[in-house]
Motif scaffolding. Structure first.
Motif, mmCIF file in Angstrom:
data_model
loop_
_atom_site.group_PDB
_atom_site.id
_atom_site.type_symbol
_atom_site.label_atom_id
_atom_site.label_comp_id
_atom_site.label_asym_id
_atom_site.label_seq_id
_atom_site.Cartn_x
_atom_site.Cartn_y
_atom_site.Cartn_z
ATOM 1 N N GLN A 155 0.926 -1.170 -0.032
ATOM 2 C CA GLN A 155 0.095 -0.005 -0.029
ATOM 3 C C GLN A 155 0.684 1.272 0.124
ATOM 4 O O GLN A 155 1.957 1.458 0.652
ATOM 5 N N LEU A 156 0.495 2.214 -0.974
ATOM 6 C CA LEU A 156 1.366 3.217 -1.040
ATOM 7 C C LEU A 156 0.946 4.518 -0.328
ATOM 8 O O LEU A 156 -0.596 4.734 -0.151
ATOM 9 N N PRO A 157 1.694 5.414 0.237
ATOM 10 C CA PRO A 157 1.194 6.766 0.561
ATOM 11 C C PRO A 157 0.515 7.603 -0.291
ATOM 12 O O PRO A 157 0.796 7.291 -1.345
ATOM 13 N N ALA A 158 -0.052 8.552 0.262
ATOM 14 C CA ALA A 158 -0.619 9.445 -0.675
ATOM 15 C C ALA A 158 0.383 10.328 -1.555
ATOM 16 O O ALA A 158 1.488 10.357 -0.963
ATOM 17 N N SER A 159 0.067 10.483 -2.739
ATOM 18 C CA SER A 159 1.230 11.078 -3.494
ATOM 19 C C SER A 159 1.053 12.546 -3.396
ATOM 20 O O SER A 159 0.135 12.976 -2.973
ATOM 21 N N PRO A 160 1.937 13.293 -3.829
ATOM 22 C CA PRO A 160 2.032 14.657 -4.298
ATOM 23 C C PRO A 160 0.754 15.286 -5.374
ATOM 24 O O PRO A 160 0.226 14.088 -5.900
ATOM 25 N N PRO A 161 0.361 16.282 -5.631
ATOM 26 C CA PRO A 161 -0.466 16.595 -6.512
ATOM 27 C C PRO A 161 -0.502 16.005 -7.789
ATOM 28 O O PRO A 161 0.707 15.737 -8.303
ATOM 29 N N LEU A 162 -1.351 15.293 -8.355
ATOM 30 C CA LEU A 162 -1.228 14.359 -9.437
ATOM 31 C C LEU A 162 -1.453 15.206 -10.717
ATOM 32 O O LEU A 162 -2.358 16.321 -10.737
ATOM 33 N N HIS A 163 -0.882 14.931 -11.946
ATOM 34 C CA HIS A 163 -1.021 15.675 -12.955
ATOM 35 C C HIS A 163 -1.526 14.671 -14.437
ATOM 36 O O HIS A 163 -0.689 13.546 -14.161
ATOM 37 N N THR A 164 -2.423 15.106 -15.119
ATOM 38 C CA THR A 164 -2.596 14.292 -16.304
ATOM 39 C C THR A 164 -1.489 14.128 -17.209
ATOM 40 O O THR A 164 -0.859 15.123 -17.467
ATOM 41 N N THR A 165 -1.545 13.163 -17.780
ATOM 42 C CA THR A 165 -0.396 12.639 -18.622
ATOM 43 C C THR A 165 -0.980 12.090 -20.063
ATOM 44 O O THR A 165 -2.000 11.907 -20.380
ATOM 45 N N LYS A 166 0.012 12.099 -21.089
ATOM 46 C CA LYS A 166 -0.343 11.386 -22.446
ATOM 47 C C LYS A 166 -0.352 9.885 -22.394
ATOM 48 O O LYS A 166 -0.474 9.449 -23.701
ATOM 49 N N VAL A 167 -0.221 9.220 -21.165
ATOM 50 C CA VAL A 167 0.008 7.841 -21.109
ATOM 51 C C VAL A 167 -1.356 7.255 -20.882
ATOM 52 O O VAL A 167 -2.095 7.468 -19.994
#
Length: 306
Positions: A40-52
């Motif tokens: 289980q991962l901790p919360a991430s920093p703010p996420l950004h949309t990608t082209k992936v």
């Protein structure tokens, strides 16, 4: 030595994994370069949309001040890459095929990026001990072209993501990925491949994986030539060389990971490596052969000229 459930090799790395990755070549337990685990991962920093995209899901990306990298395909699964040595997968999924599909993708690419490899969205073959790379937009025919070479016994180096490192003399070398080509059903039929030797891929009901009988190059080879495949134009497919000054921009257009990775020093390093490639490796734009007969002619042409 940290114990893992499975041991594999890919991209020149010894990998210890908690999940099965049957596309990879198994090796004996050893000290590993990369560990893959479920946690289980901790919360991430703010996420950004990608082209992936993968299986129709658009990935989101984040990084922190320690250059830990997140790739988030919520609600399906999330990945965290740390120091080029640890890839953690957070998911409730148990389908081994699905887990391998997402792990052996841009998620593993984050590790390769952290290790300083030069990456491209493309496919590659080894022809007469020389490495050829095929780039192009999705649907350009990269995998189909590589499959046509594989039909002729030409070893495959990689499909979907090309990995390049530089030797002590700063010569670019293509690093073998793993034995798999993913091709659409139309290409399977056009190339007249035996569908019974292929396995369906979870990315689409009409996409297949060819891996068990594919000739695979296991050693790095010098990069010799790069082709950017473009839509057919009705004429004979004639390669047109791109100027050295334009080559770094062309390569940047085919970076396979989130664009936000290429900022500051990382962007500078990418262009420096592009310039090294441009100094000795030609890049050609090529209109994709208009049909499978023309594709086979192109394969025969390269086999006799390189």
């Amino acid at each position: 030595m940290e114990l893992s459930n499975y041991y594999y090799t890919a991209y020149g790395l010894a990998i210890g994994s908690e999940i099965a990755l049957p596309q990879l070549t198994e090796i004996q337990p050893t000290t590993v370069d990369l560990t893959i685990k479920r946690e289980q991962l901790p919360a991430s920093p703010p996420l950004h949309t990608t082209k992936v995209y993968r299986s129709g899901l658009n990935a989101q990306f984040a990084r922190n001040d320690s250059d830990n990298l997140w790739l988030d395909w919520s609600p399906l699964m999330r990945f965290l890459a740390v120091d080029g040595h640890h890839l953690t997968l957070d998911t409730d999924q148990t389908d081994e095929e699905l887990l391998a599909l997402f792990t052996l993708s841009e998620a593993l690419g984050l590790i390769l990026f952290q290790k300083g490899y030069f990456l491209l969205h493309g496919s590659a073959i080894q022809l007469n001990n020389k490495g050829l790379v095929f780039l192009g937009l999705p649907g350009a025919g990269k995998s189909t072209t590589v499959a046509a070479f594989a039909q002729q016994g030409v070893p495959v180096l990689s499909d979907d993501m090309v990995c390049i490192r530089f030797d002590e003399a700063q010569k670019p070398l293509l690093i073998p990925a793993f034995s798999q080509i993913k091709i659409w059903e139309s290409a399977v039929e056009g190339l007249q491949l035996d569908k019974t030797s292929l396995t369906p891929v979870r990315e689409g009901l009409t996409k297949f994986s060819w891996h068990e009988s594919v000739a695979f190059a296991e050693e790095a080879v010098p990069l010799e030539r790069i082709f950017v495949l473009e839509p057919p134009d009705g004429a004979e497919p004639t390669p047109k060389q791109v100027s050295k000054s334009q080559l770094p921009i062309e390569l940047l257009n085919h970076f396979p990971l989130p664009d936000l990775l290429l900022t500051g020093q990382s962007l500078k390093a990418y262009f420096e490596k592009s310039a090294v490639i441009a100094s000795s490796i030609p890049l050609f734009k090529l209109n994709r052969p208009a049909n499978f007969a023309k594709l086979h002619e192109f394969v025969a042409y390269l086999k006799t000229t390189l």
